[in-house]
Design an enzyme around this catalytic site. Structure first.
Site, PDB file in Angstrom:
ATOM      1  N   HIS A  64       4.078   6.462   5.599  1.00  0.00           N
ATOM      2  CA  HIS A  64       2.855   6.965   6.219  1.00  0.00           C
ATOM      3  C   HIS A  64       2.120   5.984   7.121  1.00  0.00           C
ATOM      4  CE1 HIS A  64       0.496   5.201   2.820  1.00  0.00           C
ATOM      5  NE2 HIS A  64      -0.492   5.224   3.684  1.00  0.00           N
TER       6      HIS A  64
ATOM      7  N   HIS B 124       0.824  -1.221   0.000  1.00  0.00           N
ATOM      8  CA  HIS B 124       0.000   0.000   0.000  1.00  0.00           C
ATOM      9  C   HIS B 124       0.857   1.269   0.000  1.00  0.00           C
ATOM     10  CE1 HIS B 124      -2.876   3.069   0.977  1.00  0.00           C
ATOM     11  NE2 HIS B 124      -2.272   3.271   2.128  1.00  0.00           N
TER      12      HIS B 124
ATOM     13  N   GLU C  91       1.460   4.506  12.604  1.00  0.00           N
ATOM     14  CA  GLU C  91       0.125   4.016  12.959  1.00  0.00           C
ATOM     15  C   GLU C  91       0.063   2.503  13.131  1.00  0.00           C
ATOM     16  OE1 GLU C  91      -4.269   3.826  10.861  1.00  0.00           O
ATOM     17  OE2 GLU C  91      -2.813   5.275  10.140  1.00  0.00           O
ATOM     18  N   ASP C  92       0.769   1.760  12.299  1.00  0.00           N
ATOM     19  CA  ASP C  92       0.563   0.313  12.227  1.00  0.00           C
ATOM     20  C   ASP C  92       1.694  -0.549  12.768  1.00  0.00           C
ATOM     21  OD1 ASP C  92      -1.975   0.571  11.050  1.00  0.00           O
ATOM     22  OD2 ASP C  92      -1.077   0.856   9.081  1.00  0.00           O
TER      23      ASP C  92
END
Length: 94
Positions: A78, A54, A82-83
């Site tokens: 990006h 992604h 977050e992940d």
């Protein structure tokens, strides 16, 4: 997409960047890519593809627009904060 597919996508990304910006910034993009791959480790997407797919596809879109290496590097990074469990802004900035 297997490792070789990811490597082909990275090569395509670098080719697109060079078309718009010459070799300027390709090292920054490679560094961001390698950091993202290492940070995501063995994470996979629901599609069973490596997690990097992604961010890499996002970076390819930005390269098609002729955007600069910092913007493309941000696309590659990006999802890291977050992940990736245990990732902090401080680690990301290092």
């Amino acid at each position: 997409m297997a490792k070789k597919g990811v490597e082909r996508q990275l090569a395509l990304l670098l080719t697109k960047v060079k078309q718009h910006n010459g070799s300027n910034g390709t090292k920054t993009i490679e560094r961001a890519f390698n950091f993202s791959v290492k940070a995501h480790g063995s994470q996979i997407r629901a599609s069973k593809e490596p997690f990097i797919i992604h961010p890499l596809n996002s970076a390819l879109i930005l390269a098609d627009y002729g955007l600069d290496s910092k913007t493309i590097s941000a696309a590659l990074l990006h999802d890291v904060l977050e992940d990736v469990k245990g990732m902090t802004e401080k680690k990301l900035a290092a």
